[in-house]
Enzyme design. Structure first.
Site, mmCIF file in Angstrom:
data_model
loop_
_atom_site.group_PDB
_atom_site.id
_atom_site.type_symbol
_atom_site.label_atom_id
_atom_site.label_comp_id
_atom_site.label_asym_id
_atom_site.label_seq_id
_atom_site.Cartn_x
_atom_site.Cartn_y
_atom_site.Cartn_z
ATOM 1 N N CYS A 236 -14.737 66.012 13.104
ATOM 2 C CA CYS A 236 -14.118 67.209 13.760
ATOM 3 C C CYS A 236 -12.960 67.557 13.167
ATOM 4 O O CYS A 236 -11.772 67.045 13.382
ATOM 5 C CB CYS A 236 -13.968 66.817 15.224
ATOM 6 N N CYS B 143 -9.693 68.559 15.301
ATOM 7 C CA CYS B 143 -9.088 67.273 15.795
ATOM 8 C C CYS B 143 -8.403 66.464 14.582
ATOM 9 O O CYS B 143 -7.221 65.893 15.013
ATOM 10 C CB CYS B 143 -10.082 66.339 16.366
ATOM 11 N N ASP B 144 -8.981 66.528 13.394
ATOM 12 C CA ASP B 144 -8.438 65.540 12.669
ATOM 13 C C ASP B 144 -7.867 66.098 11.199
ATOM 14 O O ASP B 144 -7.080 65.313 10.539
ATOM 15 C CB ASP B 144 -9.264 64.352 11.795
#
Ligand code: NAP
Length: 310
Positions: A135, A138-139
């Site tokens: 993701c 997200c990261d």
């Protein structure tokens, strides 16, 4: 076991599940959504969704899902943030166990969507969360000024790579063929981005690192030449598989786990319906998932009406 018998239990909480809930509740059917601990489905892991009608400037995936959830709850759906553990579809009412409690219902909509596919190469599982990720939204901030690779050639891979270039110095896209399957508009963005280097006709053999990803071994599918790439992260974006394991047995599915439909959204079991990516291997869009959710809900309402005396 819960006292109440719901008219419908919807398993899942992506666009198909939440659209179904909007329709079942508005149809006056008592509705329990077994939404899962990480609720919301794949759109919770995406950034801007540009192709959902009604949002001319785009909409963030998580915002869209939250709005759908609020809409379903406003009409009276009960939302349970627990994973469905088991289902019993051989009894009437049906039983869905979640968070250790058995919930009963007259009908069920399976809207569990699809799960991330992994490469299944050495080092991948061991290094998840330590350089192996799925993701980018997200990261990506963890990869500021670093070098990363995205594996895949579809829209997901393009999107991940684009997001990563906001932070990383260099992003490889490693694709097993010599052309992408991604939409042209997404490909154009990739080819215009100077931080991205595409490595064609190449597969990842292994991911290497002790505590975190240090490098990957890649192999050219045509020449079979092998080399190593030093990098800090590997984002796997090679698609998804239907999340249908708990329905295996009573519910008919194909050999890949996609649930079979018989006449619109009906499964092989009367009273059990299906919507979204868990049966749709063709369109796989948020808007088509929502459409299937609407159809399943309307089929449920008709089923409940036809079986109101039983
Ligand atoms: P996808 O379209 O199925 O693409 C998967 C990619 O991974 C393909 O390029 C495939 O290669 C590659 N692949 C599959 N298994 C592999 C393996 N074992 N090793 C190496 N490569 C492998 O999946 P997706 O990109 O997740 O997209 C799914 C759906 O969501 C699509 O309909 C897409 O349009 C949609 N989507 C839309 C957006 C958007 O509009 N913003 C964003 C993301 C996704 P081959 O090409 O060789 O098969």
């Amino acid at each position: 076991m819960s006292e109440k018998i719901y008219d419908v239990i919807i398993v899942g909480s992506g666009p198909s599940a939440l659209t179904a809930a909007i329709y079942t509740t508005r149809g006056n059917a008592s509705t329990l959504i077994v939404g899962g601990e990480s609720w919301g489905g794949q759109l919770m892991l995406t950034t801007v969704v540009d192709n959902f009608p009604g949002f001319p400037e785009g909409v963030h995936g998580p915002d869209l899902m939250l709005a759908m959830r609020h809409q379903a709850e406003r009409f009276g759906a009960t939302f349970l943030e627990k994973n469905a553990e088991t289902v019993d579809l051989d009894v009437r009412p049906f039983v869905v166990k979640a968070g250790g409690v058995e919930y009963r219902s007259r009908s069920v909509i399976i809207a569990t969507g699809a799960l991330t596919q992994w490469l299944n190469v050495p080092g991948e599982k061991e290094l998840i969360g330590r350089g192996v990720a799925t993701c980018a939204p997200c990261d990506a901030p963890f990869y500021k000024n670093k070098v990363v690779a995205v594996v895949g050639g579809g829209d997901s891979a393009m999107e991940e790579a684009n997001v990563l270039t906001k932070y990383a110095d260099k992003v490889y896209i490693i694709h097993r063929r010599g052309e992408f399957r991604a939409s042209k508009v997404m490909q154009d963005k990739i080819f215009a981005n100077h931080k991205i280097e595409v490595v064609w006709d190449t597969e990842v053999n292994k991911i290497i690192g002790a505590d975190k990803v240090d490098k990957i071994e890649i192999e050219n599918t045509k020449t079979h030449g092998i080399k190593e790439l030093s990098l800090d992260g590997v984002f796997v974006a090679i698609g998804h598989k239907p999340d249908s394991d708990i329905f295996k047995g009573p519910v008919e599915m194909d050999d890949r786990g996609y649930i079979k439909v018989f006449d619109s959204t009906k499964t092989n079991i009367a009273g059990v319906f299906v919507a979204g990516d868990v049966h749709d291997d063709r369109y796989k869009q948020a808007i088509t998932a929502a459409g299937f959710g609407c159809m399943a809900a309307m089929d449920v309402l008709k089923y409940l009406e036809d079986n109101s005396s039983s």
